[in-house]
Design an enzyme around this catalytic site. Structure first.
Site, mmCIF file in Angstrom:
data_model
loop_
_atom_site.group_PDB
_atom_site.id
_atom_site.type_symbol
_atom_site.label_atom_id
_atom_site.label_comp_id
_atom_site.label_asym_id
_atom_site.label_seq_id
_atom_site.Cartn_x
_atom_site.Cartn_y
_atom_site.Cartn_z
ATOM 1 N N LYS A 207 0.841 -1.199 0.000
ATOM 2 C CA LYS A 207 0.000 0.000 0.000
ATOM 3 C C LYS A 207 0.878 1.252 0.000
ATOM 4 C CE LYS A 207 -3.491 2.370 2.747
ATOM 5 N NZ LYS A 207 -4.398 2.356 3.882
ATOM 6 N N GLU A 213 10.508 -4.654 4.630
ATOM 7 C CA GLU A 213 10.583 -6.044 4.170
ATOM 8 C C GLU A 213 10.298 -6.142 2.676
ATOM 9 O OE1 GLU A 213 8.967 -4.905 6.781
ATOM 10 O OE2 GLU A 213 9.029 -6.303 8.479
ATOM 11 N N GLY A 268 -4.826 -1.739 5.057
ATOM 12 C CA GLY A 268 -4.025 -2.864 4.557
ATOM 13 C C GLY A 268 -4.685 -4.210 4.800
ATOM 14 N N ARG A 269 -5.177 -4.419 6.028
ATOM 15 C CA ARG A 269 -5.751 -5.731 6.353
ATOM 16 C C ARG A 269 -7.165 -5.899 5.802
ATOM 17 N NH1 ARG A 269 -4.541 -2.466 10.268
ATOM 18 N NH2 ARG A 269 -6.091 -1.565 11.657
ATOM 19 N N GLU A 354 -4.710 -6.653 14.701
ATOM 20 C CA GLU A 354 -4.173 -5.338 14.328
ATOM 21 C C GLU A 354 -5.295 -4.297 14.398
ATOM 22 O OE1 GLU A 354 -2.402 -4.199 10.345
ATOM 23 O OE2 GLU A 354 -0.537 -4.544 11.409
ATOM 24 N N HIS A 385 -5.408 -33.445 17.512
ATOM 25 C CA HIS A 385 -4.326 -34.331 17.966
ATOM 26 C C HIS A 385 -3.163 -33.535 18.510
ATOM 27 C CE1 HIS A 385 -6.409 -37.807 16.333
ATOM 28 N NE2 HIS A 385 -6.841 -36.927 15.432
ATOM 29 N N LYS A 505 9.484 -0.702 14.295
ATOM 30 C CA LYS A 505 10.063 -0.397 12.977
ATOM 31 C C LYS A 505 11.138 0.667 13.118
ATOM 32 C CE LYS A 505 5.862 -1.036 10.204
ATOM 33 N NZ LYS A 505 4.902 -0.390 9.323
#
Ligand code: F6P
Length: 537
Positions: A207, A213, A268-269, A354, A385, A505
């Site tokens: 965005k 990253e 973003g999400r 978030e 399990h 950050k």
């Protein structure tokens, strides 16, 4: 001092009501009302939502609906859909719902109808996707594209990878899809280890187009591609971008023609139905992609128009709040009994945590109540399990969502019967458990009896749909998006910013040169200094 939330009449009556019902047993609720399983359910948009296995009565629900009304859920819902700037800390509208609004509808932001803009991008995505899928789009050496690598992180990764995995059955199997998110170089290295650059398209999804990253991975991808193709001109055939930041996209060397835009009113999400879904569209094609948008829109409309009492996302949000704020539950489990949804819990983690991981209200006051719940999960039956033991017999209350489909996409009897029998059985076991008398009647030795007792009374919801499909995925995604909204409104927080991710950050940016240049003086705390020194050695 109590805040506006804890001062509301509904909150106070909920507190009183909680004290009256906190010991209530689901078993007795079911015994008293033999139709409970059918009355505490909704059957809307092809989603059978069973919420009977909860520690609630009609009165609980009625007070929860009062709370939603008192906190203005309906007014805020209208405000969101009509483009009011409800993301007040960033002064932005919140309009992921506009991304799936049909052609011809009108949604105004700052005096502009944004629906035509949305559809212009969708058309451009469809055109590009068709060219990749048909082989018409050629790489720099004239070969068609075979591999698509999405580079992005957070909302620019989790939605695309979740949707790709969820809809793999509908995807073009001759294409290879990889998703690179982590700044750990091994993520990139492994993603391309068996790929050839002249058949590989990179989608740089960000965005902001500034995320460390993603920028590092994009740079490495360009170097990798150029090391094989040897010509700057190849970038135009092998790199496209999805972003709101045209300036930095072009600075990176991607032609603005090859950029798919979106807008600051998409968080973003909440962006998997924006151009961030480009890899999904290439995978499943524009027709199925439209199916996913239709599913999202159907749920948007349900949420926007259904009365609170018949509104799936509202009820999910209220139940979550009931356990979080009254029973002090810390987490919420989500178990999809469908292998295709194996990344759905990871996707939901960003969406929910978030969004609602905030401790300050819209007015800037500290909350005196709990907010965001910890979401986690794995597909069934695998989790059974591994960690289900703790949910059944541990000391923590973990409300659980089960998601299942009546029909499998892969008809391999008796697998689906086994799968769904397990899902249904888990809800039953959690709710009703097994008493001392029942265990004793099985002839279990006396000293083992306490170990074999299941106290039950552990809540769960079951979402039962027909079959995994783009439409149903869309409905599930929007269902949780709106549940997050409902909780955010009641808690009085802003689900649409994410300022809590910033400090780490900034500190990382300080530490990078300290790792790279051992001559740099370091002035952190003694623990941080020691770790930096260790790395330098
Ligand atoms: O750091 C958090 C975050 O801003 C998320 O909200 C977002 O989804 C992610 O980073 C990626 O951001 P971008 O798409 O701008 O690269």
């Amino acid at each position: 001092m109590s805040t506006t939330l804890t001062n509301t009449a509904a909150w106070k009556s909920l507190r009183k009501h909680f004290n009256e019902v906190k010991e209530i047993e689901m078993k007795s609720l079911f015994e008293k009302d033999e139709n409970r399983g059918k009355s505490f359910k909704l059957d809307e948009l092809g989603i059978y939502f069973d919420y009977s296995k909860h520690r609630i009565t009609d009165e609980t629900l009625s007070i929860l609906f009062d709370l939603a009304r008192e906190r203005g859920v309906e007014e805020r819902r209208s405000a969101m859909f009509s483009g009011e700037k409800i993301n007040t800390t960033e002064n932005r509208a919140v309009l992921h719902t506009a991304l799936r609004a049909p052609k011809g509808s009108t949604i105004m932001v700052d005096g502009r109808d944004i629906v035509p803009d949305v559809h212009a991008v969708l058309d451009k995505m469809a055109d590009f996707s068709n060219k990749i899928r048909s082989g018409e789009w050629k790489g720099f050496t004239g070969k068609p594209i075979k591999n698509i690598v999405n580079i992005g992180i957070g909302g620019s990764d989790l939605g695309p990878v979740m949707a790709y995995e969820a809809l793999k059955y509908f995807s073009a199997r001759e294409l290879v899809f990889r998703f690179v998110s982590n700044v750990d170089g091994s993520d990139f290295a492994e993603a391309v280890v068996d790929l050839q650059a002249d058949e590989t398209l990179f989608i740089i999804s960000s965005k902001t187009f500034t995320t460390l990253e993603t920028m590092a991975n994009a740079q490495t991808a360009r170097n990798w591609s150029l090391s094989q193709l040897g010509d700057q001109l190849s970038v135009a055939r092998h790199f496209v971008a999805v972003s709101t930041n045209e300036k930095d996209v072009t600075k990176f060397g991607i032609d603005a023609q090859n950029m798919f835009g979106f807008w600051d009113w998409v968080g973003g999400r909440y962006s998997m139905s924006a151009a961030i879904g480009l890899s999904t569209m290439i995978a499943i094609g524009p027709v199925h992609y439209q199916g996913m948008l239709n599913g999202l829109h159907e749920m948007d409309e349900h949420f926007r128009t259904a009365p609170l009492e018949k509104n799936i996302p509202v009820i999910i949000g209220l139940l979550g709040l009931w356990y979080n704020n009254f029973f002090d539950a810390q987490t919420q489990a989500v178990f999809p009994y469908d292998r295709y949804l194996h990344r759905f819990p990871a996707y939901l983690q960003q969406l929910t945590m978030e969004s609602n991981g905030k401790h300050v209200t819209l007015d800037g006051e500290l909350t005196d109540y709990q907010t965001g719940v910890v979401y986690w999960g794995e597909p069934g039956t695998n989790g059974q399990h591994s960690f289900y033991q703790l949910i059944h017999q541990g000391t923590k209350l973990i409300p659980t969502d089960f998601i299942g489909f009546k029909k499998s996409l892969n008809n391999l009897p008796p697998h689906q019967d086994y799968l769904i029998a397990n899902m249904i059985a888990q809800g039953e076991a959690l709710a009703f458990g097994k008493t001392t008398d029942e265990v004793r009647a099985e002839g279990v030795p006396e000293k083992l009896i306490p170990h074999k007792v299941f106290e039950g009374n552990r809540p769960s919801s079951t979402f039962f749909l027909d079959q995994m499909s783009p439409e149903n995925l869309g409905k599930l995604v929007a269902m949780y998006e709106h549940a997050v909204f409902v909780q955010g409104v009641i808690w009085g927080i802003n689900p649409y910013d994410q300022m809590g991710v910033e400090l780490g950050k900034v500190l990382a940016q300080n530490i990078i040169p300290e790792l790279q240049y051992s001559s740099k003086e370091i002035h952190h705390d003694s623990s941080t200094n020691a770790l930096i020194e260790l790395y330098r050695k």
